[in-house]
Motif scaffolding. Structure first.
Motif, short mmCIF file in Angstrom:
data_model
loop_
_atom_site.label_atom_id
_atom_site.label_comp_id
_atom_site.label_asym_id
_atom_site.label_seq_id
_atom_site.Cartn_x
_atom_site.Cartn_y
_atom_site.Cartn_z
N LEU A 46 32.29 2.15 21.33
CA LEU A 46 32.20 0.88 20.60
C LEU A 46 33.03 -0.23 21.23
O LEU A 46 32.66 -1.40 21.19
N THR A 47 34.18 0.12 21.79
CA THR A 47 35.16 -0.89 22.17
C THR A 47 34.71 -1.76 23.33
O THR A 47 34.71 -2.99 23.24
N ALA A 48 34.34 -1.13 24.43
CA ALA A 48 33.98 -1.91 25.63
C ALA A 48 32.67 -1.45 26.25
O ALA A 48 32.38 -1.79 27.40
N LEU A 49 31.88 -0.67 25.47
CA LEU A 49 30.59 -0.16 25.93
C LEU A 49 30.76 0.66 27.20
O LEU A 49 29.92 0.61 28.11
N ARG A 50 31.85 1.42 27.23
CA ARG A 50 32.12 2.33 28.32
C ARG A 50 32.70 3.62 27.76
O ARG A 50 33.43 3.59 26.77
N SER A 51 32.40 4.73 28.43
CA SER A 51 32.95 6.02 28.03
C SER A 51 34.37 6.17 28.55
O SER A 51 34.68 5.73 29.66
N PHE A 52 35.23 6.82 27.76
CA PHE A 52 36.57 7.10 28.26
C PHE A 52 36.59 8.37 29.13
O PHE A 52 37.63 8.72 29.68
N ARG A 53 35.43 9.02 29.28
CA ARG A 53 35.38 10.25 30.07
C ARG A 53 34.53 10.12 31.32
O ARG A 53 34.74 10.84 32.29
N ALA A 54 33.52 9.26 31.28
CA ALA A 54 32.54 9.22 32.37
C ALA A 54 32.28 7.78 32.78
O ALA A 54 32.42 6.85 31.99
N THR A 55 31.89 7.61 34.04
CA THR A 55 31.56 6.28 34.55
C THR A 55 30.05 6.04 34.59
O THR A 55 29.62 4.90 34.77
N ASP A 56 29.26 7.08 34.41
CA ASP A 56 27.80 6.98 34.50
C ASP A 56 27.20 7.26 33.13
O ASP A 56 27.37 8.35 32.56
N ASN A 57 26.48 6.28 32.57
CA ASN A 57 25.88 6.45 31.26
C ASN A 57 24.83 7.56 31.22
O ASN A 57 24.51 8.09 30.15
N LYS A 58 24.31 7.93 32.37
CA LYS A 58 23.27 8.96 32.39
C LYS A 58 23.76 10.27 31.79
O LYS A 58 22.99 10.99 31.15
#
Length: 361
Positions: A46-58
């Protein structure tokens, strides 16, 4: 801010979940590898539309599926009852906020702060500089659209310069063209990182003192690879280093090689701090991040605690919980129920991606 409802569809191993959250403390309980952290990852997105674990949304999309979705209902200090829907695809994402599609990330940043406390945070002390840079970039960009703009501009110009270096056909005039875009973004990025780390350090020092009885002062410093704060000086450094960069086929100086250093009692925490000191340090760092998010946004962050407290002695564990603001929602994971002394928890059982409500503990 309070998260009141979380719905997931094909997110990692969670095929479908629709959870109503009541109160300020929730806990996802289950054996390791069942999907507890995936739930926190979705909330943190929710915060920055990024995962805290992964760099690839796939990797966030369940195997065999073409997309995933995260839907939240948030009780928000400034926006009131707010609905957020995020649709993930292999080639991008869509974000909707109260039926309005968000087309610019800058318009979204800072609205929904969350802070993740993870057992992997210890790597921020022990690991490579890449991890600390990523943490710093995610932290500052989450609340500062100008920081994100400078970072994006810098990384784009850096990629173009490196592509030319890798091609082997280095032409000074072409390098100079890329450097004209690279240098201003680099200088702005350095200045914003310096200011951000100074603010975070003040909060971290206070948080660490509370966790450790103020007997062992801690600190955090920004360590740029190039410290001259002017565009002209950075351009001169790039020009003088072209031959070496061409040899290594990479740009060897700039914010992409910066680091953040941590100390306890004036010595490098990575080399000299004990296990307990290092773990207290990363907890203090996340508490500082939460305080900074709240100061910048005017919104109390949701705190996501991913099985982080097992390594702490009982005294430091109690002090950590005491340091959490009473107004903050805490969503935790664990292999067993939280201690009764920590208050009443709404408990969800997690098994192989299935999430079911349990009796409140």
């Amino acid at each position: 801010m309070r998260l009141r409802r979380l719905s997931l569809h094909h997110f990692r191993n969670v095929g479908f979940a629709a959870l109503d959250l009541a109160g300020r403390q929730q806990c996802f309980v289950g054996a390791n590898g069942q999907g507890k952290t995936n739930l926190l990852e979705a909330i943190g997105y929710l915060t920055a539309l990024r995962s805290f674990r992964a760099t690839d949304n796939k990797v966030l999309i369940a195997h065999g599926q073409t997309g995933a979705a995260i839907a939240c209902v948030v009780d928000h200090e400034r926006l009131g009852d707010t609905h957020v829907t995020i649709k993930l695809r292999a080639d991008g994402k869509e974000v909707w906020c109260d039926q309005t599609r968000i087309t610019r990330l800058a318009d979204y940043l800072g609205r929904f702060p969350t802070v993740v406390f993870s057992s992997q945070d210890i790597l921020l002390i022990r690991g490579a500089p890449t991890l600390r840079r990523r943490w710093l970039d995610l932290t500052l960009a989450a609340m500062d659209a100008d920081y994100l703009r400078a970072l994006t501009g810098y990384m784009r110009a850096l990629a173009e310069r490196n592509a030319l270096l890798k091609s082997g056909r280095v032409v000074d005039a072409e390098l100079a063209a890329f450097e004209q875009a690279l240098a201003p973004a680099a200088v702005e990025l350095i200045a914003r990182r310096q200011a951000g780390v100074e603010e975070l350090n003040r909060s971290m020092q206070a948080a660490y003192a509370g966790l450790c009885d103020a007997v062992e002062p801690a600190g955090m410093t920004y360590q740029p690879s190039f410290a001259e704060p002017s565009v002209e000086a950075f351009l001169a450094r790039l020009e003088s280093g072209r031959a070496r960069d061409a040899q290594f086929r990479s740009t060897l100086v700039g914010p992409h090689r910066d680091d953040v250093g941590f100390t306890v009692k004036g010595t490098a925490a990575k080399d000299f701090a004990s296990e307990g000191q290092q773990r207290s340090l990363v907890l203090a760092l996340r508490l500082a991040q939460s305080a900074w998010f709240q100061a910048r946004s005017g919104v109390v962050p949701v705190l996501l605690a991913d099985d982080v407290l097992g390594e702490l002695d009982p005294q430091r564990r109690r002090r950590f919980w005491a340091a959490i603001p009473e107004t903050a929602q805490v969503i935790a994971t664990g292999t067993h129920l939280p201690d009764a002394e920590l208050g009443t928890w709404q408990v969800f059982d997690v098994k192989a991606g299935d999430v079911t409500a349990a009796v409140a503990g």
